[in-house]
Design an enzyme around this catalytic site. Sequence first.
Site, PDB file in Angstrom:
ATOM      1  N   SER A   1       2.014   5.775  11.852  1.00 24.53           N
ATOM      2  CA  SER A   1       2.396   7.011  10.766  1.00 24.53           C
ATOM      3  C   SER A   1       1.299   7.348  10.467  1.00 24.53           C
ATOM      4  O   SER A   1       0.065   6.827   9.749  1.00 24.53           O
ATOM      5  CB  SER A   1       2.489   5.481   9.624  1.00 24.53           C
ATOM      6  OG  SER A   1       3.484   4.891   9.630  1.00 24.53           O
ATOM      7  N   LEU A   2       1.732   8.768  11.103  1.00 26.07           N
ATOM      8  CA  LEU A   2       0.664  10.046  11.104  1.00 26.07           C
ATOM      9  C   LEU A   2       0.592  10.769   9.543  1.00 26.07           C
ATOM     10  O   LEU A   2      -1.083  10.392   9.007  1.00 26.07           O
ATOM     11  CB  LEU A   2       1.189  10.860  11.881  1.00 26.07           C
ATOM     12  CG  LEU A   2      -0.355  11.694  12.275  1.00 26.07           C
ATOM     13  CD1 LEU A   2      -1.402  10.998  13.305  1.00 26.07           C
ATOM     14  CD2 LEU A   2      -0.731  12.626  13.510  1.00 26.07           C
ATOM     15  N   HIS A   3       1.217  11.413   8.899  1.00 21.02           N
ATOM     16  CA  HIS A   3       1.648  11.963   7.541  1.00 21.02           C
ATOM     17  C   HIS A   3       0.619  13.226   6.731  1.00 21.02           C
ATOM     18  O   HIS A   3       1.122  13.610   6.811  1.00 21.02           O
ATOM     19  CB  HIS A   3       1.617  10.476   6.491  1.00 21.02           C
ATOM     20  CG  HIS A   3       2.883   9.474   6.763  1.00 21.02           C
ATOM     21  ND1 HIS A   3       3.770   9.794   7.801  1.00 21.02           N
ATOM     22  CD2 HIS A   3       2.610   8.138   6.773  1.00 21.02           C
ATOM     23  CE1 HIS A   3       4.221   8.575   7.905  1.00 21.02           C
ATOM     24  NE2 HIS A   3       3.525   8.186   6.998  1.00 21.02           N
TER      25      HIS A   3
ATOM     26  N   CYS B   1      11.316   1.404   1.682  1.00 18.76           N
ATOM     27  CA  CYS B   1      10.986   0.078   2.092  1.00 18.76           C
ATOM     28  C   CYS B   1      10.488  -0.936   0.666  1.00 18.76           C
ATOM     29  O   CYS B   1       9.097  -0.199   0.884  1.00 18.76           O
ATOM     30  CB  CYS B   1      10.763  -0.482   2.915  1.00 18.76           C
ATOM     31  SG  CYS B   1      11.712  -2.062   3.584  1.00 18.76           S
TER      32      CYS B   1
ATOM     33  N   CYS C   1      14.786  -3.306  10.110  1.00 18.53           N
ATOM     34  CA  CYS C   1      13.900  -2.750  10.425  1.00 18.53           C
ATOM     35  C   CYS C   1      13.354  -4.280   9.386  1.00 18.53           C
ATOM     36  O   CYS C   1      13.736  -4.572   7.994  1.00 18.53           O
ATOM     37  CB  CYS C   1      13.554  -1.266   8.931  1.00 18.53           C
ATOM     38  SG  CYS C   1      12.286  -0.920   8.346  1.00 18.53           S
TER      39      CYS C   1
ATOM     40  N   CYS D   1      -1.479   3.180   0.943  1.00 19.51           N
ATOM     41  CA  CYS D   1      -0.983   4.170   1.602  1.00 19.51           C
ATOM     42  C   CYS D   1      -0.543   5.193  -0.374  1.00 19.51           C
ATOM     43  O   CYS D   1       0.111   4.345  -0.676  1.00 19.51           O
ATOM     44  CB  CYS D   1      -0.236   4.425   2.335  1.00 19.51           C
ATOM     45  SG  CYS D   1      -1.368   4.352   3.833  1.00 19.51           S
TER      46      CYS D   1
ATOM     47  N   ASN E   1      10.959  10.504   0.556  1.00 16.65           N
ATOM     48  CA  ASN E   1      11.617   9.462  -0.482  1.00 16.65           C
ATOM     49  C   ASN E   1      11.364   9.077  -1.599  1.00 16.65           C
ATOM     50  O   ASN E   1      10.289   8.261  -1.739  1.00 16.65           O
ATOM     51  CB  ASN E   1      11.625   8.059   0.330  1.00 16.65           C
ATOM     52  CG  ASN E   1      13.382   8.001   1.248  1.00 16.65           C
ATOM     53  OD1 ASN E   1      14.065   8.539   0.912  1.00 16.65           O
ATOM     54  ND2 ASN E   1      13.219   8.079   1.901  1.00 16.65           N
TER      55      ASN E   1
ATOM     56  N   CYS F   1       0.940  -5.200   1.167  1.00 17.80           N
ATOM     57  CA  CYS F   1       0.234  -4.593   2.104  1.00 17.80           C
ATOM     58  C   CYS F   1      -0.729  -3.788   1.307  1.00 17.80           C
ATOM     59  O   CYS F   1      -1.377  -3.304  -0.036  1.00 17.80           O
ATOM     60  CB  CYS F   1       0.647  -3.095   2.754  1.00 17.80           C
ATOM     61  SG  CYS F   1       0.139  -2.720   3.785  1.00 17.80           S
TER      62      CYS F   1
ATOM     63  N   GLU G   1      11.678  -7.390   2.073  1.00 14.60           N
ATOM     64  CA  GLU G   1      12.687  -6.658   1.939  1.00 14.60           C
ATOM     65  C   GLU G   1      13.129  -6.320   4.104  1.00 14.60           C
ATOM     66  O   GLU G   1      12.064  -6.389   5.044  1.00 14.60           O
ATOM     67  CB  GLU G   1      13.140  -5.397   1.293  1.00 14.60           C
ATOM     68  CG  GLU G   1      12.619  -5.202  -0.154  1.00 14.60           C
ATOM     69  CD  GLU G   1      12.113  -4.315  -0.282  1.00 14.60           C
ATOM     70  OE1 GLU G   1      11.559  -4.245  -1.510  1.00 14.60           O
ATOM     71  OE2 GLU G   1      12.885  -3.009  -0.029  1.00 14.60           O
TER      72      GLU G   1
ATOM     73  N   CYS H   1       3.506   5.321  -1.198  1.00 15.45           N
ATOM     74  CA  CYS H   1       4.434   3.958  -0.273  1.00 15.45           C
ATOM     75  C   CYS H   1       4.657   2.877  -0.837  1.00 15.45           C
ATOM     76  O   CYS H   1       3.562   2.109  -1.831  1.00 15.45           O
ATOM     77  CB  CYS H   1       3.487   3.661   0.907  1.00 15.45           C
ATOM     78  SG  CYS H   1       4.608   2.078   1.507  1.00 15.45           S
TER      79      CYS H   1
ATOM     80  N   GLY I   1       4.232  -4.212   4.342  1.00 12.48           N
ATOM     81  CA  GLY I   1       3.037  -4.439   5.658  1.00 12.48           C
ATOM     82  C   GLY I   1       3.372  -3.867   6.355  1.00 12.48           C
ATOM     83  O   GLY I   1       3.270  -3.404   7.107  1.00 12.48           O
ATOM     84  N   GLU I   2       1.112  -4.343   6.861  1.00 14.55           N
ATOM     85  CA  GLU I   2       1.263  -3.785   7.414  1.00 14.55           C
ATOM     86  C   GLU I   2       1.013  -4.332   9.128  1.00 14.55           C
ATOM     87  O   GLU I   2       0.324  -5.087   8.877  1.00 14.55           O
ATOM     88  CB  GLU I   2      -0.114  -3.136   7.955  1.00 14.55           C
ATOM     89  CG  GLU I   2      -0.865  -2.967   9.014  1.00 14.55           C
ATOM     90  CD  GLU I   2      -0.575  -2.086  10.033  1.00 14.55           C
ATOM     91  OE1 GLU I   2      -0.421  -0.591   9.054  1.00 14.55           O
ATOM     92  OE2 GLU I   2      -0.271  -1.951  10.669  1.00 14.55           O
TER      93      GLU I   2
ATOM     94  N   SER J   1       5.450  -0.304  14.356  1.00 14.70           N
ATOM     95  CA  SER J   1       4.980   0.663  13.540  1.00 14.70           C
ATOM     96  C   SER J   1       3.534   0.657  13.053  1.00 14.70           C
ATOM     97  O   SER J   1       3.183  -0.630  11.930  1.00 14.70           O
ATOM     98  CB  SER J   1       5.916   1.600  12.783  1.00 14.70           C
ATOM     99  OG  SER J   1       4.968   2.643  11.456  1.00 14.70           O
TER     100      SER J   1
HETATM  101  N1  SAH Z   1       2.863  -0.172   7.559  1.00 12.98           N
HETATM  102  C1  SAH Z   1       3.389  -0.297   8.685  1.00 12.98           C
HETATM  103  C2  SAH Z   1       4.939  -0.035   8.695  1.00 12.98           C
HETATM  104  C3  SAH Z   1       5.283  -0.039   7.550  1.00 12.98           C
HETATM  105  S1  SAH Z   1       5.696   1.435   6.794  1.00 12.98           S
HETATM  106  C4  SAH Z   1       2.599   1.595   9.157  1.00 12.98           C
HETATM  107  O1  SAH Z   1       2.433   2.350   7.596  1.00 12.98           O
HETATM  108  O2  SAH Z   1       2.935   2.562   9.592  1.00 12.98           O
HETATM  109  C5  SAH Z   1       7.196   2.382   7.619  1.00 12.98           C
HETATM  110  C6  SAH Z   1       7.257   3.683   7.620  1.00 12.98           C
HETATM  111  O3  SAH Z   1       8.125   4.089   5.745  1.00 12.98           O
HETATM  112  C7  SAH Z   1       5.830   4.516   7.892  1.00 12.98           C
HETATM  113  O4  SAH Z   1       6.068   5.765   8.246  1.00 12.98           O
HETATM  114  C8  SAH Z   1       5.733   4.479   5.619  1.00 12.98           C
HETATM  115  O5  SAH Z   1       4.520   5.670   5.730  1.00 12.98           O
HETATM  116  C9  SAH Z   1       6.795   5.225   5.734  1.00 12.98           C
HETATM  117  N2  SAH Z   1       7.272   5.779   3.922  1.00 12.98           N
HETATM  118  C10 SAH Z   1       6.484   4.528   3.151  1.00 12.98           C
HETATM  119  N3  SAH Z   1       6.794   5.276   2.169  1.00 12.98           N
HETATM  120  C11 SAH Z   1       7.505   5.989   2.693  1.00 12.98           C
HETATM  121  C12 SAH Z   1       8.954   7.536   1.395  1.00 12.98           C
HETATM  122  N4  SAH Z   1       8.394   7.509   0.073  1.00 12.98           N
HETATM  123  N5  SAH Z   1       9.154   8.040   1.988  1.00 12.98           N
HETATM  124  C13 SAH Z   1       9.416   7.594   3.317  1.00 12.98           C
HETATM  125  N6  SAH Z   1       8.553   7.044   4.531  1.00 12.98           N
HETATM  126  C14 SAH Z   1       8.268   6.464   3.538  1.00 12.98           C
HETATM  127 FE1  SF4 Z   2       0.923  -0.066   3.910  1.00 14.86          FE
HETATM  128 FE2  SF4 Z   2       2.558   1.090   5.879  1.00 14.86          FE
HETATM  129 FE3  SF4 Z   2       2.834   1.800   3.235  1.00 14.86          FE
HETATM  130 FE4  SF4 Z   2       0.769   2.307   4.081  1.00 14.86          FE
HETATM  131  S1  SF4 Z   2       2.506   2.993   4.550  1.00 14.86           S
HETATM  132  S2  SF4 Z   2       0.890   1.308   2.433  1.00 14.86           S
HETATM  133  S3  SF4 Z   2       0.297   0.868   5.465  1.00 14.86           S
HETATM  134  S4  SF4 Z   2       3.144  -0.233   4.803  1.00 14.86           S
END
Ligand code: SAH
Ligand code: SF4
Length: 366
Positions: free
Chosen positions: A225-227, A344, A116, A127, A301, A123, A95, A130, A170-171, A202
């Site tokens: 991506s701290l979260h 995504c 994006c 997480c 989301n 991945c 995507e 995700c 993906g990462e 990211s």
């Molecule tokens: N793997 C990398 C890049 C891809 S994720 C990373 O984790 O940074 C891109 C961003 O989308 C990250 O900040 C991720 O945490 C966020 N993301 C993933 N799932 C999400 C969701 N359901 N709602 C909002 N953001 C989300």
């Molecule tokens: Fe992979 Fe980034 Fe999603 Fe975590 S947030 S599962 S590292 S794509």
Amino acid sequence: MPDTPRPSLFSLTQQELSDYLKEVGEPAYRADQILDWLYNKRATDIQDMSNLPAALRDILEKHFALQPLTPTHTEGSTDTTRKYLFRLEDGRYVETVLIPASPALYGERSDRYTACVSSQVGCAFGCKFCASGLNGLARNLRTDEIVGQLLAVERASGLRINNIVFMGMGEPLANLPNLMKALDIITAPWGIGIGARHITISTSGVAPKIKELARRPQQIRLAISLHGATDEVRSQIMPVNKKWNIEALVEALEYWKTHKKQKITFEFILIQGINDSFQQANALAKLAKSLQAKVNLIPYNKVEGLDWVRPSDGQCKAFRDKLIQQGITTTLRIEKGHDIDAACGQLRLKEETKEGIISAPIKQRN
Ligand code: SAH
Ligand code: SF4
């Protein structure tokens, strides 16, 4: 079709192309002609390269492919975020999202378009919130599949992309060699020609790879991506934190700062009851302050099959204000219409499940 897959011309650097042409006895200027076809004229067929001798076109075709990506599915409309699903050669899906300017987010002008981009199919980092990680990692994207997403989105939309964020599936730092080569092609004047300052990578926090990337000369931007602002909260939703905890991450970011000028961005998804407390806001403010980082808050989301909940708009704003009060540059995206971009991985999951490439994602426990 030859038995062994041919490499794509879109995965060659100028140097590699020149070396190849020299090997087959062609003059050096042919490399410029070919690159002009690929990145200026946007050829999708080697036989269209009309100023090359027919014999050279045939040799190129025998050894290389072009494999332009074509979207199989598009979501969104002209003035909103558009999401493209591309089918890859091996039947997997990837995507890419096209986001019109959102001045609140990156401070761009209104004629700016951000892509994006995905770096992997699936991945491995898992997480808990995700969609991309729900079925694990299928494979790394090749360099030409990373570059190809940009070319294909521009072709499909008729627009020019000025910003790139590696925030798709993906990462990126788990696919560093292919990513670095793609960055060379994307930033080169002979390639797509987008400045490194307009490119953000990211990462979920692969500390050693952050340092490796820091040593590259290009002034690319970094988003983390701290979260979770404490190990306790972060480890609960991001398994990567068990390998590189916040202390290890901060150490890598200090290192990054000694090599790069641009401010780091902390991405922080707000999930109700998990990381949306004022204690988390305060801990986040402290981290951001110590690294002079900006914070980008993203209300969670919804992902099909996962039970996490987005906090109310009021709670999101209160969290933001806590950061702002402490002097942290903070943005919060509440507008609708951005719903499809941050989640995504969902289109691809749906498509690959439908086609039986993967089994239905296992519902995860919160
Ligand atoms: N793997 C990398 C890049 C891809 S994720 C990373 O984790 O940074 C891109 C961003 O989308 C990250 O900040 C991720 O945490 C966020 N993301 C993933 N799932 C999400 C969701 N359901 N709602 C909002 N953001 C989300
Ligand atoms: Fe992979 Fe980034 Fe999603 Fe975590 S947030 S599962 S590292 S794509």
